[in-house]
Design an enzyme around this catalytic site. Structure first.
Site, PDB file in Angstrom:
ATOM      1  N   SER A 133       0.850  -1.185   0.000  1.00 15.07           N
ATOM      2  CA  SER A 133       0.000   0.000   0.000  1.00 15.07           C
ATOM      3  C   SER A 133       0.887   1.238   0.000  1.00 15.07           C
ATOM      4  CB  SER A 133      -0.888   0.017   1.252  1.00 15.07           C
ATOM      5  OG  SER A 133      -1.551   1.257   1.397  1.00 15.07           O
TER       6      SER A 133
ATOM      7  N   TYR B  33      -1.570   0.250  10.753  1.00 17.18           N
ATOM      8  CA  TYR B  33      -1.769  -0.266   9.391  1.00 17.18           C
ATOM      9  C   TYR B  33      -0.542   0.021   8.533  1.00 17.18           C
ATOM     10  CZ  TYR B  33      -3.685  -0.794   4.672  1.00 17.18           C
ATOM     11  OH  TYR B  33      -3.888  -1.169   3.360  1.00 17.18           O
TER      12      TYR B  33
END
Length: 232
Positions: free
Chosen positions: A143, A156
């Protein structure tokens, strides 16, 4: 472009979103695709769509990627059904409450189990046979949160930084073995995970699938190590 006809690819997190899109694109090029996720009903829906296209075969296997035994059983089933595994796409991921101040330890543990341990379990399960054949491709979906951190993405982002570190280190470990590694870092994609960020422009799941396709169809001597895909 290297042909995927008759090749076999496992895609984790394939019940919807990016994973389903990757499976459909690879199948469209003739690959047999194995759909792995926890929601078997959703997997079956994707399997039916792919099977109706009449290109590569599709097989749905319920798998909890955070469970090592589940992942090992997945690989065994695929080898029994199709023989060798040519591509393994580590796509399954969780994006839960990620600010340290939230104190949601259970959610952090879940992200670590899926986003980091799940990636390692998948690699560990397929790598020995790939090394034995001197052929194979591991694709890790990270990501842009693994490149930069916001005040609400701390944990995250940490898991996605870890995915990039695993990809980078593994690529060096596997140099000149014939096994390739690609890390793909998507920006915001319009999927179930991003519904809360409705005010931001988003990519389509198919955009990430096309990036995977680009990496895995390069000639055997070309290793695309890193792809970052952002919305304009």
């Amino acid at each position: 472009m290297k042909s995927l006809q008759g090749k076999t690819a496992i895609i984790t997190g394939a019940s919807s979103g990016i994973g389903a899109a990757i499976a459909k694109v690879l199948s469209g090029e003739g690959a047999n695709v194995v759909l792995a996720a926890r929601r078997i009903d959703k997997l079956k829906e994707v399997e039916q769509v792919i099977s109706s296209q009449g290109n590569g075969k599709a097989l749905a296997v319920r798998t909890d990627i955070s469970n090592r035994e589940d992942v090992e059983n997945l690989v065994k089933k695929v080898e029994e059904a199709f023989g060798s595994i040519d591509v393994f796409v580590n796509n399954a991921g969780q994006m839960l409450s990620a600010a340290v101040q939230s104190g949601k330890v259970e959610e952090w543990e879940s992200m670590i189990d899926v986003n980091i341990k799940g990636v390692l379990y998948g690699i560990n399960a397929v790598l020995p046979s790939m090394l034995e054949r001197s052929s194979g491709h591991i694709v890790n979906i990270a990501s842009v949160s693994g490149l930069e951190v916001t005040k609400t993405s701390t944990v995250y982002s940490a898991t996605k930084f870890a995915v990039r570190a695993i990809s980078t280190g593994l690529e060096k470990e596997l140099a000149r073995t014939g096994v390739r590694v690609t890390n793909i870092s998507p920006g915001m994609v319009d999927t179930r995970l991003s519904k809360s960020a409705s005010d931001r422009k988003k990519l389509k799941a198919e955009d990430i699938a096309k990036a995977v396709m680009y990496a895995v169809t390069q000639p055997d001597y070309v290793n695309v190590n890193e792809i970052t895909v952002r919305p304009v």
